[in-house]
Design a protein around this motif. Structure first.
Motif, PDB file in Angstrom:
ATOM      1  N   TYR A  19       0.909  -1.105   0.130  1.00 41.65           N
ATOM      2  CA  TYR A  19       0.056   0.038   0.064  1.00 41.65           C
ATOM      3  C   TYR A  19       0.764   1.234   0.087  1.00 41.65           C
ATOM      4  O   TYR A  19       2.031   1.291   0.358  1.00 41.65           O
ATOM      5  CB  TYR A  19      -0.856   0.067   1.269  1.00 41.65           C
ATOM      6  N   ALA A  20       0.324   2.341  -0.591  1.00 43.34           N
ATOM      7  CA  ALA A  20       1.014   3.750  -0.286  1.00 43.34           C
ATOM      8  C   ALA A  20       0.239   4.353   0.591  1.00 43.34           C
ATOM      9  O   ALA A  20      -1.091   4.715   0.559  1.00 43.34           O
ATOM     10  CB  ALA A  20       1.130   4.238  -1.747  1.00 43.34           C
ATOM     11  N   LYS A  45       4.827   6.841   1.070  1.00 38.34           N
ATOM     12  CA  LYS A  45       5.789   5.747   1.462  1.00 38.34           C
ATOM     13  C   LYS A  45       5.057   4.425   1.009  1.00 38.34           C
ATOM     14  O   LYS A  45       3.827   4.185   1.462  1.00 38.34           O
ATOM     15  CB  LYS A  45       6.096   6.066   2.995  1.00 38.34           C
ATOM     16  N   VAL A  46       5.856   3.350   0.834  1.00 37.88           N
ATOM     17  CA  VAL A  46       5.153   2.070   0.422  1.00 37.88           C
ATOM     18  C   VAL A  46       5.432   1.295   1.673  1.00 37.88           C
ATOM     19  O   VAL A  46       6.451   1.050   2.166  1.00 37.88           O
ATOM     20  CB  VAL A  46       6.129   1.584  -0.828  1.00 37.88           C
ATOM     21  N   VAL A  47       4.280   0.596   2.022  1.00 33.00           N
ATOM     22  CA  VAL A  47       4.306  -0.313   3.128  1.00 33.00           C
ATOM     23  C   VAL A  47       3.648  -1.732   2.703  1.00 33.00           C
ATOM     24  O   VAL A  47       2.639  -1.724   1.924  1.00 33.00           O
ATOM     25  CB  VAL A  47       3.584   0.141   4.446  1.00 33.00           C
ATOM     26  N   MET A  75      -3.739   3.495  -0.281  1.00 28.15           N
ATOM     27  CA  MET A  75      -4.166   3.230  -1.366  1.00 28.15           C
ATOM     28  C   MET A  75      -3.381   1.992  -1.942  1.00 28.15           C
ATOM     29  O   MET A  75      -2.005   1.845  -1.539  1.00 28.15           O
ATOM     30  CB  MET A  75      -3.754   4.111  -2.611  1.00 28.15           C
ATOM     31  N   PRO A  76      -4.049   0.731  -2.484  1.00 23.78           N
ATOM     32  CA  PRO A  76      -3.287  -0.386  -2.686  1.00 23.78           C
ATOM     33  C   PRO A  76      -2.516  -0.254  -4.021  1.00 23.78           C
ATOM     34  O   PRO A  76      -3.050   0.507  -4.981  1.00 23.78           O
ATOM     35  CB  PRO A  76      -4.573  -1.301  -2.961  1.00 23.78           C
ATOM     36  N   LEU A  77      -1.290  -0.791  -4.066  1.00 18.71           N
ATOM     37  CA  LEU A  77      -0.594  -0.892  -5.277  1.00 18.71           C
ATOM     38  C   LEU A  77      -0.889  -2.043  -6.166  1.00 18.71           C
ATOM     39  O   LEU A  77      -1.036  -3.181  -5.626  1.00 18.71           O
ATOM     40  CB  LEU A  77       0.803  -0.879  -4.996  1.00 18.71           C
TER      41      LEU A  77
END
Length: 71
Positions: free
Chosen positions: A45-46, A51-53, A69-71
């Protein structure tokens, strides 16, 4: 000219056949960004800062509550 032998240079390069033979237990697992447990599959997710987690299955509802927001 002096030629170097490739067998002496190990570095970080691995053979693809050796990589495929590895067990899926600890070598292919990743840590969840929130609970820090090892998981086979993470959903990325962002957040609002960009930042990406990566989250495990147990932490997915937490991401939905924070409106990530899902990537």
């Amino acid at each position: 000219m002096i030629f170097r032998s490739r067998s002496k240079e190990q570095g970080k390069v691995t053979k693809i056949t050796d990589f495929k033979k590895q067990k899926e237990t600890a070598s292919r697992q990743q840590k969840c960004s929130y609970c820090k447990t090892m998981a086979k599959r993470l959903t990325f997710y962002a957040d609002h800062d960009g930042k990406v987690v990566g989250l495990c299955r147990e932490c997915r509802p937490r991401a939905k509550r924070q409106d990530l927001m899902p990537l």
